[in-house]
Design a protein around this motif. Structure first.
Motif, PDB file in Angstrom:
ATOM      1  N   ALA A   1       0.871  -1.168   0.000  1.00 56.78           N
ATOM      2  CA  ALA A   1       0.000   0.000   0.000  1.00 56.78           C
ATOM      3  C   ALA A   1       0.907   1.218   0.000  1.00 56.78           C
TER       4      ALA A   1
ATOM      5  N   GLN B   1       1.221   5.764   0.156  1.00 52.50           N
ATOM      6  CA  GLN B   1       0.604   7.016   0.553  1.00 52.50           C
ATOM      7  C   GLN B   1       1.357   8.188  -0.059  1.00 52.50           C
TER       8      GLN B   1
ATOM      9  N   ARG C   1      -3.127   6.475  -0.626  1.00 53.21           N
ATOM     10  CA  ARG C   1      -3.455   6.760  -2.025  1.00 53.21           C
ATOM     11  C   ARG C   1      -3.682   5.524  -2.879  1.00 53.21           C
ATOM     12  N   GLY C   2      -3.254   4.347  -2.405  1.00 54.28           N
ATOM     13  CA  GLY C   2      -3.464   3.175  -3.243  1.00 54.28           C
ATOM     14  C   GLY C   2      -2.921   1.893  -2.660  1.00 54.28           C
ATOM     15  N   VAL C   3      -3.192   0.827  -3.391  1.00 54.26           N
ATOM     16  CA  VAL C   3      -2.712  -0.497  -3.015  1.00 54.26           C
ATOM     17  C   VAL C   3      -2.124  -1.180  -4.243  1.00 54.26           C
ATOM     18  N   VAL C   4      -1.286  -2.167  -3.983  1.00 51.50           N
ATOM     19  CA  VAL C   4      -0.714  -2.987  -5.045  1.00 51.50           C
ATOM     20  C   VAL C   4      -1.211  -4.405  -4.821  1.00 51.50           C
TER      21      VAL C   4
ATOM     22  N   ALA D   1      -1.212  -1.852  -9.618  1.00 48.97           N
ATOM     23  CA  ALA D   1      -1.378  -0.797  -8.622  1.00 48.97           C
ATOM     24  C   ALA D   1      -2.699  -0.091  -8.884  1.00 48.97           C
ATOM     25  N   PHE D   2      -3.442   0.153  -7.814  1.00 49.58           N
ATOM     26  CA  PHE D   2      -4.710   0.873  -7.890  1.00 49.58           C
ATOM     27  C   PHE D   2      -4.595   2.129  -7.037  1.00 49.58           C
ATOM     28  N   THR D   3      -5.054   3.246  -7.550  1.00 46.88           N
ATOM     29  CA  THR D   3      -5.084   4.476  -6.769  1.00 46.88           C
ATOM     30  C   THR D   3      -6.537   4.869  -6.535  1.00 46.88           C
ATOM     31  N   ALA D   4      -6.759   5.594  -5.440  1.00 46.37           N
ATOM     32  CA  ALA D   4      -8.111   6.030  -5.102  1.00 46.37           C
ATOM     33  C   ALA D   4      -8.046   7.202  -4.136  1.00 46.37           C
ATOM     34  N   ASP D   5      -9.124   7.957  -4.078  1.00 42.11           N
ATOM     35  CA  ASP D   5      -9.216   9.054  -3.116  1.00 42.11           C
ATOM     36  C   ASP D   5      -9.430   8.511  -1.703  1.00 42.11           C
TER      37      ASP D   5
ATOM     38  N   ILE E   1      -9.281   4.760   0.606  1.00 47.78           N
ATOM     39  CA  ILE E   1      -8.907   3.351   0.671  1.00 47.78           C
ATOM     40  C   ILE E   1      -9.655   2.741   1.856  1.00 47.78           C
TER      41      ILE E   1
END
Length: 103
Positions: A49, A51, A57-60, A69-73, A75
């Motif tokens: 993960a 930041q 900001r995201g996870v792998v 890798a995913f990013t998001a506003d 988690i």
């Protein structure tokens, strides 16, 4: 599905809520299908993960499809064990405040 069956089993005097795992998978996939712009990634593990400026900001993930890798506003750590929070070194509490008793 239309049966109204949720996958949960009535089990008197149980301290847990047993459920039919295979049926619950169908119920969850039906719910996801009803949401626009939502996809499901099955058989993947979160391996990291990240930041930015102290904000998650995201996870792998890793699966047979490789590493993604995913990013998001926002988690949401739904691992059940706080794995993502731990990877981010985020503060967390374990068990009932004060006693630490779990379940």
């Amino acid at each position: 599905m239309g049966t109204g069956y949720t996958g949960f089993v009535v089990w008197p005097h149980a301290h847990v809520t047993p459920f039919d795992v295979e049926m619950l998978k169908w119920v969850i996939l039906d719910l996801v299908d009803a949401e626009p712009n939502l996809a499901v990634l099955l058989h993947a593990s979160i391996v990291d993960a990240f930041q930015e400026n102290g904000t998650a900001r995201g996870v792998v993930t890793e699966s047979k499809s490789g590493r993604i890798a995913f990013t998001a506003d926002v988690i949401v750590d739904a691992t059940g064990d706080g794995d993502v929070a731990s990877m981010l070194a985020a503060p967390y509490e374990k068990g009932t405040p004060g006693s630490g008793i779990m379940q």
